[in-house]
Design a protein around this motif. Structure first.
Motif, PDB file in Angstrom:
ATOM      1  N   ALA A  15       0.849  -1.181   0.000  1.00 54.17           N
ATOM      2  CA  ALA A  15       0.000   0.000   0.000  1.00 54.17           C
ATOM      3  C   ALA A  15       0.889   1.236   0.000  1.00 54.17           C
ATOM      4  O   ALA A  15       1.824   1.340   0.773  1.00 54.17           O
ATOM      5  N   VAL A  16       0.596   2.151  -0.901  1.00 50.39           N
ATOM      6  CA  VAL A  16       1.385   3.365  -0.993  1.00 50.39           C
ATOM      7  C   VAL A  16       0.981   4.314   0.126  1.00 50.39           C
ATOM      8  O   VAL A  16      -0.190   4.646   0.282  1.00 50.39           O
ATOM      9  N   LEU A  17       1.921   4.696   0.929  1.00 50.84           N
ATOM     10  CA  LEU A  17       1.670   5.682   1.954  1.00 50.84           C
ATOM     11  C   LEU A  17       1.696   7.055   1.308  1.00 50.84           C
ATOM     12  O   LEU A  17       1.733   7.173   0.090  1.00 50.84           O
ATOM     13  N   ALA A  18       1.680   8.093   2.089  1.00 50.41           N
ATOM     14  CA  ALA A  18       1.708   9.437   1.520  1.00 50.41           C
ATOM     15  C   ALA A  18       2.969   9.623   0.698  1.00 50.41           C
ATOM     16  O   ALA A  18       4.081   9.394   1.171  1.00 50.41           O
ATOM     17  N   GLN A  19       2.803   9.994  -0.560  1.00 50.45           N
ATOM     18  CA  GLN A  19       3.961  10.216  -1.416  1.00 50.45           C
ATOM     19  C   GLN A  19       4.676  11.494  -1.028  1.00 50.45           C
ATOM     20  O   GLN A  19       4.048  12.464  -0.600  1.00 50.45           O
ATOM     21  N   PRO A  20       5.974  11.534  -1.187  1.00 52.80           N
ATOM     22  CA  PRO A  20       6.668  12.806  -0.996  1.00 52.80           C
ATOM     23  C   PRO A  20       6.081  13.875  -1.924  1.00 52.80           C
ATOM     24  O   PRO A  20       5.702  13.593  -3.058  1.00 52.80           O
ATOM     25  N   PHE A  21       6.008  15.089  -1.415  1.00 53.20           N
ATOM     26  CA  PHE A  21       5.508  16.216  -2.208  1.00 53.20           C
ATOM     27  C   PHE A  21       6.518  17.345  -2.138  1.00 53.20           C
ATOM     28  O   PHE A  21       6.907  17.774  -1.045  1.00 53.20           O
ATOM     29  N   VAL A  22       6.967  17.824  -3.295  1.00 51.40           N
ATOM     30  CA  VAL A  22       7.920  18.925  -3.370  1.00 51.40           C
ATOM     31  C   VAL A  22       7.157  20.203  -3.660  1.00 51.40           C
ATOM     32  O   VAL A  22       6.474  20.316  -4.677  1.00 51.40           O
ATOM     33  N   SER A 283      12.714  14.081 -17.311  1.00 47.17           N
ATOM     34  CA  SER A 283      11.280  14.030 -17.608  1.00 47.17           C
ATOM     35  C   SER A 283      10.483  14.202 -16.330  1.00 47.17           C
ATOM     36  O   SER A 283      10.836  13.636 -15.282  1.00 47.17           O
ATOM     37  N   ALA A 284       9.392  14.947 -16.405  1.00 41.70           N
ATOM     38  CA  ALA A 284       8.497  15.081 -15.259  1.00 41.70           C
ATOM     39  C   ALA A 284       7.758  13.784 -14.996  1.00 41.70           C
ATOM     40  O   ALA A 284       7.289  13.539 -13.882  1.00 41.70           O
ATOM     41  N   ASN A 285       7.645  12.929 -16.008  1.00 42.78           N
ATOM     42  CA  ASN A 285       7.092  11.580 -15.874  1.00 42.78           C
ATOM     43  C   ASN A 285       8.268  10.639 -15.683  1.00 42.78           C
ATOM     44  O   ASN A 285       9.005  10.354 -16.638  1.00 42.78           O
ATOM     45  N   TYR A 286       8.460  10.160 -14.467  1.00 44.96           N
ATOM     46  CA  TYR A 286       9.675   9.392 -14.163  1.00 44.96           C
ATOM     47  C   TYR A 286       9.856   8.212 -15.097  1.00 44.96           C
ATOM     48  O   TYR A 286      10.976   7.911 -15.532  1.00 44.96           O
ATOM     49  N   ALA A 287       8.769   7.533 -15.455  1.00 46.86           N
ATOM     50  CA  ALA A 287       8.853   6.340 -16.293  1.00 46.86           C
ATOM     51  C   ALA A 287       9.372   6.640 -17.690  1.00 46.86           C
ATOM     52  O   ALA A 287       9.799   5.732 -18.404  1.00 46.86           O
ATOM     53  N   GLN A 288       9.341   7.913 -18.095  1.00 48.36           N
ATOM     54  CA  GLN A 288       9.810   8.284 -19.429  1.00 48.36           C
ATOM     55  C   GLN A 288      11.210   8.898 -19.409  1.00 48.36           C
ATOM     56  O   GLN A 288      11.676   9.423 -20.424  1.00 48.36           O
ATOM     57  N   SER A 289      11.897   8.805 -18.293  1.00 48.48           N
ATOM     58  CA  SER A 289      13.235   9.387 -18.169  1.00 48.48           C
ATOM     59  C   SER A 289      14.274   8.558 -18.915  1.00 48.48           C
ATOM     60  O   SER A 289      14.157   7.337 -19.027  1.00 48.48           O
ATOM     61  N   ASN A 330       8.689   5.220  -2.239  1.00 49.09           N
ATOM     62  CA  ASN A 330       7.701   6.090  -2.876  1.00 49.09           C
ATOM     63  C   ASN A 330       8.368   7.386  -3.305  1.00 49.09           C
ATOM     64  O   ASN A 330       9.314   7.851  -2.669  1.00 49.09           O
ATOM     65  N   ARG A 331       7.894   8.008  -4.366  1.00 48.57           N
ATOM     66  CA  ARG A 331       8.447   9.282  -4.840  1.00 48.57           C
ATOM     67  C   ARG A 331       7.312  10.190  -5.277  1.00 48.57           C
ATOM     68  O   ARG A 331       6.179   9.744  -5.493  1.00 48.57           O
ATOM     69  N   ASN A 332       7.616  11.497  -5.401  1.00 49.81           N
ATOM     70  CA  ASN A 332       6.590  12.435  -5.847  1.00 49.81           C
ATOM     71  C   ASN A 332       6.061  12.018  -7.213  1.00 49.81           C
ATOM     72  O   ASN A 332       6.798  11.562  -8.084  1.00 49.81           O
ATOM     73  N   ALA A 333       4.751  12.181  -7.398  1.00 48.44           N
ATOM     74  CA  ALA A 333       4.087  11.671  -8.598  1.00 48.44           C
ATOM     75  C   ALA A 333       4.581  12.341  -9.870  1.00 48.44           C
ATOM     76  O   ALA A 333       4.687  11.707 -10.926  1.00 48.44           O
ATOM     77  N   THR A 334       4.920  13.621  -9.767  1.00 45.54           N
ATOM     78  CA  THR A 334       5.385  14.385 -10.923  1.00 45.54           C
ATOM     79  C   THR A 334       6.665  15.107 -10.549  1.00 45.54           C
ATOM     80  O   THR A 334       6.763  15.687  -9.466  1.00 45.54           O
ATOM     81  N   GLY A 335       7.635  15.095 -11.443  1.00 51.40           N
ATOM     82  CA  GLY A 335       8.903  15.746 -11.166  1.00 51.40           C
ATOM     83  C   GLY A 335       8.761  17.249 -11.005  1.00 51.40           C
ATOM     84  O   GLY A 335       8.012  17.895 -11.754  1.00 51.40           O
ATOM     85  N   TYR A 336       9.467  17.823 -10.050  1.00 50.06           N
ATOM     86  CA  TYR A 336       9.436  19.270  -9.826  1.00 50.06           C
ATOM     87  C   TYR A 336      10.419  19.927 -10.784  1.00 50.06           C
ATOM     88  O   TYR A 336      11.618  19.614 -10.774  1.00 50.06           O
TER      89      TYR A 336
END
Length: 352
Positions: A15-22, A283-289, A330-336
């Motif tokens: 279960a994903v806990l609270a994701q980091p938020f920048v 990339s702001a989308n980590y999977a596309q880095s 876990n990591r922030n959903a979108t790159g800052y």
């Protein structure tokens, strides 16, 4: 829920806990090589053991890399890897290694670690153990990094992260036949670009011989990102009753007579929260880095992190994004975006 970007392996689901938020990044100290990151849910930070970019203003190609070369930490031994500037990934120098190794001794035995390193087979050279370029050998030939307790002969705890064991097949395993094996294939391997390999393992705290957590992560200019979250044993049941690793060899082993291989930007954190770290990506989308650079942290709290900037293979901070990973991966959903609100700042000493 964590997922995998390519099939063929079972993955660790939680279960994903609270994701980091920048919320913001202070670049005002970039001139002295620092970034300060603000946000929430960063959680506790890591204990960084080693960070080595293999840069030295005094080094020349062929000079032996000294044990004090890392920016963070010290190698316990440096058995004749040398500096080279051929096919450099970042900066000027990289490490050229042929049947030699760098060793780091942990101050105390560990059951959790996160290791990140870039590797490459030089253009025109053979993969260790192979008879011609661009092919994998049929036999075991290269252990990229090897965590060891007392020995590696099947009488103690050991874990290679990762190893080629024949015909292009790679795994996370150990010399002991009782060690759990995580099969990795080779779809992530690149013959045409540097490959960043990162592995996190966290033994089950209640029983280190029961299923724990394992991440295998790669990125390259050619193949992009591949992630595999797995559940499995980190330690087997035989050998010493105290389950821990005391040192790591990088590389763990290369078949005798093999051509040299190249390493750069070795980062190692160990102990609780080892996987917590900061990365820059393209990339702001980590999977596309296709580019990733680990940023070693110097201070860490749940809402504020300071890092020493690592330029990696980025030429500037234009279109560069920041991700914070927490202690569970876990990591922030979108790159800052580091150029949020204006022109991107420059790397220290970088002329654009």
């Amino acid at each position: 829920m964590k997922s995998t970007f390519f099939a063929g392996l079972y993955f660790f689901a939680s279960a994903v806990l609270a994701q980091p938020f920048v919320s913001s990044v202070d670049t005002s100290q970039l001139g002295i090589g620092k970034l300060t990151i603000y946000g929430n849910s960063f959680g506790p930070g890591p204990s960084v053991q080693v960070f080595d970019k293999f840069e030295s203003s005094a080094a020349r190609d062929g000079d032996v890399i000294p044990s004090n070369s890392p920016e963070i930490g010290v190698w316990a031994s440096s058995k004749a890897p040398v500096y080279t500037s051929i096919e450099s990934k970042s900066g000027i120098h990289i490490a050229k290694i042929a049947g030699t190794l760098l060793r780091y001794n942990f101050p105390a035995g560990i059951q959790q670690a996160f290791i990140s390193y870039w590797v490459r087979v030089p253009n025109g050279s053979n993969y260790p153990g192979a008879s011609s370029p661009g092919v994998f050998p049929t036999t075991s030939s290269w252990k990229h990094a090897w965590f060891i307790d007392l020995d590696y002969a099947g009488k103690s705890s050991d874990l290679w992260t990762t190893a080629h064991f024949g015909k292009g097949l790679h795994n996370i395993s150990g010399n002991d036949s009782n060690t759990i094996t995580h099969h990795l294939g080779n779809a992530w391997w690149s013959w045409n670009s540097w490959v960043r390999i990162a592995v996190w393992f966290r033994a089950n705290p209640a029983d280190p011989t029961a299923a724990g957590d394992v991440l295998f992560h790669t990125v390259s200019q050619e193949k992009g990102v591949a992630e595999n979250w797995m559940s499995g044993r980190v330690f087997d049941a035989d050998g010493p009753s105290l389950k821990e690793f005391k040192y790591v060899n990088i590389p763990g082993w290369i078949r005798t007579g093999s051509s040299p291989v190249l390493y750069d930007d070795i980062y190692l954190a160990a102990g609780a929260n080892a996987i917590a770290h900061v990365e820059l990506t393209d990339s702001a989308n980590y999977a596309q880095s296709h580019k990733v650079a680990v940023q070693p942290s110097t201070s860490w709290s749940s809402g504020k992190i300071t890092v020493d900037i690592n330029q990696g293979n980025f030429s500037s901070l234009n279109n560069v994004y920041l991700f914070v990973w927490d202690k569970d991966g876990n990591r922030n959903a979108t790159g800052y975006p580091l150029n949020a609100g204006g022109a991107p700042p420059m790397f220290p000493g970088n002329i654009q």
